[in-house]
Design a protein around this motif. Structure first.
Motif, mmCIF file in Angstrom:
data_model
loop_
_atom_site.group_PDB
_atom_site.id
_atom_site.type_symbol
_atom_site.label_atom_id
_atom_site.label_comp_id
_atom_site.label_asym_id
_atom_site.label_seq_id
_atom_site.Cartn_x
_atom_site.Cartn_y
_atom_site.Cartn_z
ATOM 1 N N LEU A 345 0.817 -1.207 0.000
ATOM 2 C CA LEU A 345 0.000 0.000 0.000
ATOM 3 C C LEU A 345 0.857 1.266 0.000
ATOM 4 O O LEU A 345 1.817 1.357 0.760
ATOM 5 N N PRO A 346 0.509 2.231 -0.850
ATOM 6 C CA PRO A 346 1.248 3.499 -0.827
ATOM 7 C C PRO A 346 0.918 4.259 0.455
ATOM 8 O O PRO A 346 -0.215 4.205 0.927
ATOM 9 N N ALA A 347 1.898 4.941 1.011
ATOM 10 C CA ALA A 347 1.655 5.741 2.215
ATOM 11 C C ALA A 347 0.693 6.873 1.863
ATOM 12 O O ALA A 347 0.628 7.308 0.709
ATOM 13 N N ARG A 348 -0.098 7.293 2.837
ATOM 14 C CA ARG A 348 -1.031 8.386 2.592
ATOM 15 C C ARG A 348 -0.828 9.428 3.689
ATOM 16 O O ARG A 348 -1.596 9.532 4.633
ATOM 17 N N GLY A 551 2.553 19.113 -5.993
ATOM 18 C CA GLY A 551 2.089 18.181 -4.975
ATOM 19 C C GLY A 551 0.630 18.403 -4.632
ATOM 20 O O GLY A 551 0.244 18.307 -3.468
ATOM 21 N N CYS A 552 -0.178 18.718 -5.637
ATOM 22 C CA CYS A 552 -1.594 18.979 -5.377
ATOM 23 C C CYS A 552 -2.377 17.670 -5.392
ATOM 24 O O CYS A 552 -2.305 16.913 -6.364
ATOM 25 N N PRO A 553 -3.133 17.369 -4.351
ATOM 26 C CA PRO A 553 -3.878 16.111 -4.295
ATOM 27 C C PRO A 553 -4.954 16.005 -5.376
ATOM 28 O O PRO A 553 -5.449 14.910 -5.644
ATOM 29 N N ILE A 555 -4.428 16.651 -8.501
ATOM 30 C CA ILE A 555 -3.814 16.236 -9.771
ATOM 31 C C ILE A 555 -3.283 14.816 -9.615
ATOM 32 O O ILE A 555 -2.410 14.554 -8.795
ATOM 33 N N ASP A 556 -3.853 13.925 -10.395
ATOM 34 C CA ASP A 556 -3.463 12.519 -10.343
ATOM 35 C C ASP A 556 -2.371 12.267 -11.372
ATOM 36 O O ASP A 556 -2.617 12.341 -12.577
ATOM 37 N N GLY A 557 -1.186 11.996 -10.892
ATOM 38 C CA GLY A 557 -0.051 11.795 -11.794
ATOM 39 C C GLY A 557 0.294 10.332 -11.981
ATOM 40 O O GLY A 557 1.374 10.006 -12.464
ATOM 41 N N SER A 558 -0.622 9.462 -11.570
ATOM 42 C CA SER A 558 -0.275 8.040 -11.623
ATOM 43 C C SER A 558 -0.495 7.450 -13.022
ATOM 44 O O SER A 558 -0.057 6.349 -13.303
#
Lengths: 592, 195
Positions: A345-348, A551-553, A555-558
């Motif tokens: 799991l990615p850290a949140r 680092g704006c939540p 904007i999804d850069g995945s």
């Protein structure tokens, strides 16, 4: 229950219960400075504004002093803060212990074991011993309310301020509380003209000093008889001494043990401790954070088990105590294993919100090889990648003074000090004064989002509103800066990237100290979007990643090319200004 | 219900998804049903888009407000991978209700971590008793994505022994009157889905 009438019962957080306790105890003055997990006490006390004067003071020291004086004049008062706030208020605390009070005074301090929202772990019980004053430790919301009232009685009987120690799990847990009526304070208000009573200059202070020791002896007796302390006799083979939230965990893990539950834990109720320990086969001492009770019980010559089995770092829990129990009994414990997929799991981590104005400042600072000294607030989150623009944090207001320290130490890079608007008023002004007075040349940025945001948007001297909801003078940060002697004062809009970058560059190049006020209201506080929702035009986007550096939540850069989540976007427009290919536009333009 | 019968509920998600309101509704329902209740919520820094957990316990007498690992009868997650993060709270065979919505953490956006693309498989593997559905989509269909939390509660309520009518009453008292109807509809939607 009174005369068969059912009392009102409500599910209250510990903080709401403390506020209710302040009301029922006849308190008329309440002051504090916001700090998780203590903040909601005053926010709820102000619901009784007809009975209680409430204020956010600029810092904990000021709040403490105003409440102290109110109680010296006979009023009942409460002052609230988080654990580190008591460090700020420690100076008046230590001497108020000598002077004492006339009206009851409760110093409510909320500790944060586990550091959920704090920069350190502190055990406020140490301060009670240090200042030689009583401390109360509630175990649930009902006790949080009751102990304010018992605290006021003890405070008035022994003319001493008392500490009410909450912790995160007391303040932010809800449990059922039964309401009672308010007991008004019968004392007339007015400071008696009696300097030997209220002026601790050495000749009188020495006399006060002796009285403090006498008072401790009396209070130890009082604690032994207090309804806040009780013995629950069950199996006499196993006995546990505990306090605060740890009691609840201990009760679940050892349902059959006898427990000495200390709610009025200092001055130590020695008689009660001896009575409980007499003839014990095994005595456990379970306390959160420092091993204060354990050391004292050992000093009484009573054998007990504590820190060797119960951790002093972080918070306790049923699971933690189950592990301790297994170790004590020499058994295997397998209840602490992590979830199966935890490593996938990615850290949140917490992040600056979409639309946060601080992002504009950190993004602009990212263009320069500077050292940034920071402060406590939402902007602490500017430390994380990708913004990565905070290099050291110490305490509130510390960003300004530390910038000066690096400057004088000969730091090779340019230095920027960050402070929030609320923390500027809290303890930033003296640091600014120091920079001018001692010929420093740091660049100080006040990230002014018009509220004490991290703790939930409280008012402060710059907002023009009081905690009671009254309009007041909105103190100008720029004018304070000028009055401190700063000649270079600028006000900028952090959403305007070019202008922000221009001013920061200009001030970094200056040989004189400067104050930049970055002003934009926190959108969460304003409860509105900053501007139109943005979108990324897929055909124009070249996936260069410039927008992701914010680092704006939202904007999804995945994915292959970044996308903006329309539900999360607050329309601040920073990403649009970052994009070198003009691929980001506002939705209103493109859909019309 | 004796002490050993204390029921524990864990709700998880991302700051801003409405976990606190959902927790308040569960707690009020249990209290109205006559139980002793304790809850715990995370405030402060973690609320800023971080991973959030709320815990509710009810029974004849509740001590700890925190749920011990391995004891939650129900785990509700408003974000799909958050259920996996807190899986250790669940009692074996407990009900797990997961909103399939994915919220990309900033660690993933900036390339420091990856969001698992087989989250549903992991969930199916981890939990025996899983209800996995798009609560956010249901909420949008109902008129406001913000009621995803109450849709989820509707499903989750079927795993707890609290009367449906009590749930409805506490929803009505916990939300602003202008949103009452929408939230009650959201609750029914969830409740029907589980039926």
């Amino acid at each position: 229950m009174k005369e068969g009438k059912q009392r009102l019962r409500q599910l209250l957080s510990g903080n709401e219960a403390i506020a209710r306790g302040a009301y029922e105890a006849g308190i008329t003055v309440a002051a504090g400075y916001p700090g998780t997990p203590s903040t909601e006490i005053l926010e709820n006390a102000v619901l009784y504004r007809d009975a209680i004067y409430c204020e956010w003071s600029p810092n904990e020291k000021v709040a403490f002093e105003m409440a102290a004086a109110a109680s010296c004049a006979g009023a009942r008062s409460i002052v609230t803060m988080k654990h580190v706030g008591l460090n700020v208020a420690a100076d008046p605390l230590m001497t108020l212990s000598y002077i004492g009070v006339e009206g009851g005074m409760v110093i409510c301090v909320a500790d944060d074991p586990g550091m959920h929202s704090s920069q350190n772990e502190q055990d406020t019980r140490q301060y009670a011993r240090f200042a030689k004053i009583p401390i109360f430790e509630p175990s649930d919301s009902q006790e949080a309310k009751d102990f304010v009232k018992i605290g006021i009685t003890v405070s008035e009987t022994y003319k001493t301020p008392v500490i009410l120690r909450s912790t995160t799990r007391i303040s932010h847990s809800r449990s059922i509380v039964e309401f009672e009526g308010r007991q008004e304070n019968p004392k007339p208000i007015g400071l008696e003209k009696n300097p030997p009573r209220f002026v601790p200059i050495p000749i009188w202070g020495r006399k006060m000093r002796k009285k403090v020791e006498e008072r401790l002896q009396q209070l130890s007796q009082a604690a032994a008889q207090s309804p806040a302390n009780r013995i629950e006799w069950r199996d006499r083979q196993l006995r546990i001494v505990t306090s605060g939230i740890a009691y609840q965990y201990a009760r679940e893990v050892w349902p059959d043990a006898s427990i000495l539950k200390l709610g009025f834990s200092y001055p130590y109720p020695n008689r009660l401790i001896r009575e409980f320990a007499d003839g014990a086969n095994s005595l456990l001492v379970i306390e959160e954070l420092d091993d204060i009770l354990e050391q004292h019980i050992k000093a009484l010559g009573i054998a007990c088990i504590g820190r060797d089995y119960f951790p002093g770092i972080g918070e306790l829990s049923v699971t933690v105590l189950q592990e301790s129990r297994a170790r004590l009994e020499g058994k295997e414990f397998c209840g602490m294993s992590s979830p199966k997929y935890i490593d996938c799991l990615p850290a949140r981590p917490p992040v600056l919100c979409p639309g946060c104005p601080h992002r504009g400042i950190f993004s602009a600072l990212g263009k320069h090889d500077v050292v940034v000294t920071g402060d406590i607030g939402c902007y602490s989150l500017g430390t994380f990648k990708p913004l990565n623009r905070m290099d050291i944090i110490l305490c509130m207001g510390g960003g300004i003074s530390m910038a000066h320290g690096l400057d004088k130490a000969g730091e090779k890079k340019k230095i920027v000090g960050i402070v929030g608007d609320s923390t500027f008023f809290h303890s930033g002004i003296t640091g600014l004064l120091n920079i001018v007075y001692n010929k420093g040349c740091s660049t100080i940025i006040v990230v002014d989002n018009r509220s004490t945001a991290m703790t939930g948007h409280q008012e402060h001297p710059g907002t023009g509103l009081t905690l009671m909801g009254e309009k007041t003078t909105a103190v100008s940060i720029e004018q304070i800066g000028k009055a401190c002697g700063i000649e270079r004062v600028h006000t900028i809009d952090p959403y305007n990237v070019k202008e922000t970058q221009r001013i920061i560059k200009q001030e970094l190049e200056s040989e004189k100290p400067s104050l930049i006020v970055s002003r934009a209201v926190c959108p969460l506080r304003a409860r509105r979007k900053v501007g139109a929702i943005r979108r990324i035009e897929n055909e124009k986007c070249r996936a260069c990643g410039a927008c992701l550096k914010l680092g704006c939540p939202a904007i999804d850069g995945s994915k292959e090319k970044p996308e903006i989540n329309e539900y999360l976007c607050y329309g601040c427009g920073l990403c649009e200004q970052m994009c070198p290919f003009k691929a980001i536009t506002d939705t209103e333009e493109t859909t019309s | 219900m004796n002490r050993q019968d204390t029921q524990s509920v864990v709700l998880v998600g991302v700051g801003g998804q409405g976990i606190l309101l959902a927790s308040e509704i569960v707690a009020q329902t249990a209290m109205k049903a006559g139980y002793d209740v304790k809850t715990n919520e995370v405030h402060g820094m973690a609320q800023r888009g971080g991973s959030v957990i709320a815990q509710i316990r009810y029974g004849s007498q509740v001590n700890s407000p925190l749920v011990a690992k391995g004891t939650a009868r129900v785990l509700g997650a408003l974000e799909r991978i958050e259920a996996l993060r807190y899986a250790d709270y669940l009692t074996p065979g407990g009900l797990v209700v997961v909103n399939s919505q994915a919220i990309t953490p900033v660690t993933v956006s900036m390339g420091a971590a990856t969001y698992p693309d087989n989250a549903e498989d992991m969930l199916q593997d981890q939990f025996e008793n899983l209800i996995y559905f798009d609560a956010a989509q249901k909420a949008i269909e109902l008129g406001n994505i913000r009621v995803a939390n109450v849709v989820l509660l509707g499903v989750l309520s079927t795993g707890l022994d609290l009367p449906a009518e009590t749930w409805r009453k506490s929803i009505a008292t916990c939300v602003k009157s202008t949103y009452q109807e929408l939230n009650l509809k959201a609750f029914e939607e969830g409740r029907n889905m589980a039926a």
